[in-house]
Design a protein around this motif. Structure first.
Motif: not given
Length: 318
Positions: A39-46, A22-26, A52-55, A211-215
């Motif tokens: 998306l905010a959660t996977v970016v935070y974890l990356a 939530a803090g990253l999303r803000a 690496p983050l694969l989008l 990578c961590l992955y997110h669609w």
């Protein structure tokens, strides 16, 4: 034989990123990017796990913008590697500046500096680091100093071929690159890596495992309105809602290239430049090129009926 998984890196200290997703999303919102919870959660974890983050997602949904906003937020350099068919190590890692090497050799020869020197000595001089042209991947791994590591954006990896993916696997496994003439460059702190794909072809499982992955989906209606208001603040809420609704209607028409949020922003900016306050059939017809980029899609939309499109968007926008 099963492939060994890369050894995980130690997580970043909590103080280097917000305390929770939530803090990253803000933080992203403060820098102009409205991410949903996933998306905010996977970016935070990356960031926390230094993975690496694969989008993946359709063009125009904001994948590339994630890397840009991370660089703005962290105050770090953005190093972008645009992939294309036939890209190789020279474009990604490094190459020697042959023109400068030749000029140096000719200058040394004219000055008489080559007399009595062996071939090895001359070659060593020509492969000095001053003649090395660092491309984005090597530049990212070679970061030194107290500042934040760079953000390495590997954009549209699906346009590259299998050999380039194999190169990425090696780099992401060891965070190092060997320049035969100079030695191995290993990252002191791994860069933030964002890899994007429009899924014109499937990315190999071996790369996905690293990578961590997110669609990345198209935003829902309310978030798209908020994005439009954020990026085109001169328009009022009514026009923003009409554009978001019209874009949603267009996405349901089975177009060759459905418009993304990038196109809805462009369309809104075009309407604002024209002083438009409300959408009608004539305005949609005149500005359709701001949101649809293929003639066939424009024809399909006109066949659907611009009056019907306006009626449909008014229903959704209300």
């Amino acid at each position: 034989m099963a492939e060994a998984a890369p050894e995980p890196l130690a997580p970043l200290p909590a103080g280097d990123v917000p305390d929770d997703p939530a803090g990253l999303r803000a933080a992203l919102a403060d820098h102009g990017y409205l991410a949903d919870e996933g998306l905010a959660t996977v970016v935070y974890l990356a960031l926390r796990l230094r993975r690496p983050l694969l989008l993946e997602g359709e063009a125009g949904v904001g994948k590339t913008e994630v890397a840009k906003v991370l660089a703005r937020w962290q105050g770090s350099r953005l190093l972008r590697l645009q992939c294309f068919e036939g890209i190789d190590a020279a474009q990604a890692l490094y190459q020697w500046d042959h023109a400068r090497q030749l000029l140096h050799l000719r200058a040394a020869e004219a000055a008489g500096d080559l007399a009595g020197r062996g071939t090895a000595a001359v070659e060593d001089e020509l492969h000095d680091e001053r003649f090395l042209v660092r491309r984005p991947v090597l530049e990212a791994l070679g970061h030194r100093g107290a500042g934040p590591p760079p953000v390495l954006l590997i954009d549209e990896v699906d346009r590259a071929d299998d050999e380039f993916e194999a190169l990425l696997l090696e780099v992401l496994s060891d965070w190092s690159v060997t320049v035969p003439e100079l030695g191995t460059v290993t990252a002191e702190v791994p860069p933030v890596v964002v890899i994007t794909s429009n899924r014109t072809r499937d990315v190999h499982d071996a790369l996905k495992r690293r990578c961590l992955y997110h669609w990345v989906e198209h935003p829902d209606f309310d978030r798209e309105v908020a994005v439009i208001r954020l990026r085109v603040p001169e328009v009022d809420d009514v026009l923003a809602r009409e554009v978001a609704a019209a874009t949603a209607v267009l996405r349901d028409l089975g177009l060759y290239k459905p418009p993304g949020v990038a196109e809805s922003i462009d369309w809104t900016a075009a309407l604002a430049a024209l002083g438009t306050r409300r959408l009608d059939a004539a305005t949609v017809d005149a500005t359709l090129g701001a949101v649809l980029k293929y003639r066939e899609d424009a024809e399909r939309t006109r066949t659907f009926g611009l009056d019907g499109l306006v009626d449909a968007l008014r229903s959704r926008a209300s």
